[in-house]
Design an enzyme around this catalytic site. Structure first.
Site, short mmCIF file in Angstrom:
data_model
loop_
_atom_site.label_atom_id
_atom_site.label_comp_id
_atom_site.label_asym_id
_atom_site.label_seq_id
_atom_site.Cartn_x
_atom_site.Cartn_y
_atom_site.Cartn_z
N TYR A 149 18.99 -13.64 -6.61
CA TYR A 149 20.14 -13.24 -5.79
C TYR A 149 20.57 -11.83 -6.13
O TYR A 149 20.75 -10.99 -5.24
CB TYR A 149 21.28 -14.23 -6.02
CG TYR A 149 22.51 -13.95 -5.21
CD1 TYR A 149 22.55 -14.26 -3.85
CD2 TYR A 149 23.66 -13.39 -5.77
CE1 TYR A 149 23.68 -14.03 -3.08
CE2 TYR A 149 24.80 -13.16 -5.02
CZ TYR A 149 24.81 -13.47 -3.68
OH TYR A 149 25.92 -13.23 -2.93
N LYS A 169 20.20 -8.71 -3.53
CA LYS A 169 21.44 -8.14 -3.02
C LYS A 169 21.53 -6.65 -3.36
O LYS A 169 22.09 -5.86 -2.59
CB LYS A 169 22.66 -8.89 -3.56
CG LYS A 169 22.84 -10.26 -2.91
CD LYS A 169 23.08 -10.15 -1.39
CE LYS A 169 23.42 -11.46 -0.75
NZ LYS A 169 23.73 -11.34 0.70
#
Length: 254
Positions: free
Chosen positions: A145, A149
């Site tokens: 993640y 991101k």
């Protein structure tokens, strides 16, 4: 901003709930025509029915053509909001890493590829990327993640610096904890880092509209993230030591 949004053709991906649904509701309330995209057809349909929008369920990476047809031939605002929260370390596994890259980064790239020719020809368009504070900082316990991101933020930044003089406006939304299903799925790491200062999805929509009015690229629904970002840049070793302290604290409680 109301005048600019009124009548605009807007697409929001991942809009069956959470931040996406809040963005769809806000754009519709301001007079926009909204396509609600989500993998869950039932949830997309429910939000679309609520706001008088158009449900277009399916993969966010392939929604542009259908949305353009549904909106009468054009898309004025594209909200690349769909994302996946992937926990794990470097050993999370190839499928987890691949899915994180595909949804959190490449879906944005594919949308931009489809949208930019028309926007550049018209001299206007708006790309809204829901990133995360993890894209500016990081998140303990969530390597796929955090890394993807960072990629989503970098792509939004690149879009802005490359095309802003040609009328393309780009916004990167970077909240910390938001009271959504994704927050609920972060477990003990989210409880430690995100939940204490979590905000509602509607607060994120408010921050975006304020940022659009002020023509700001970086949208920070949690203003303190700016201070964390500055501290990270000014003294990376001190910042990393602080984050490692947080990591050790998490290891003690999980």
């Amino acid at each position: 901003m109301v005048e600019a949004v009124q009548g605009a053709a807007v697409v929001v991906t991942g809009a069956g709930g959470g931040i996406g649904a809040a963005l769809a509701r806000r754009f519709a309330a301001e007079g926009a025509r909204v396509v609600v995209n989500d993998l869950d057809a039932q949830r997309a349909g429910a939000v679309a029915a609520e706001i008088g929008g158009i449900a277009l369920p399916g993969d966010a990476a392939a929604v542009v053509a259908g949305a353009r047809d549904a909106l009468g031939g054009t898309v004025d605002v594209y909200c690349a909001n769909a994302g996946v929260g992937c926990e794990g370390t470097e050993a999370a596994g190839e499928p987890v890493w691949a899915r994180a890259w595909d949804v959190n980064v490449m879906a944005h790239v594919r949308a931009a590829e489809a949208l930019l020719p028309g926007w550049l020809e018209r001299g206007r368009g708006r790309f809204v990327s829901t990133v995360s504070a993890a894209g500016l900082l990081t998140m303990i316990g969530a390597a796929p993640y955090s890394v993807t991101k960072h990629g989503a933020y970098a792509f939004a930044e690149w879009l802005s610096l490359t095309y802003r003089h040609r009328g393309v406006q780009v916004h990167a939304i970077c909240p910390q904890g938001v009271r959504t299903d994704m927050l609920a799925a972060t477990g003990s790491a989210g409880d430690l880092v995100l939940r204490p200062t979590a905000i509602d999805p509607e607060d994120v929509a408010d921050a975006l509209f304020k940022g659009m009015e002020e023509d700001r690229f970086l949208i920070l629904p949690h203003p303190e993230v700016a201070e964390f970002y500055q501290a990270r840049a000014a003294d990376p070793d001190r910042w990393l030591a602080g984050m490692n302290h947080l990591q050790r604290k998490w290891e003690e409680v999980r």
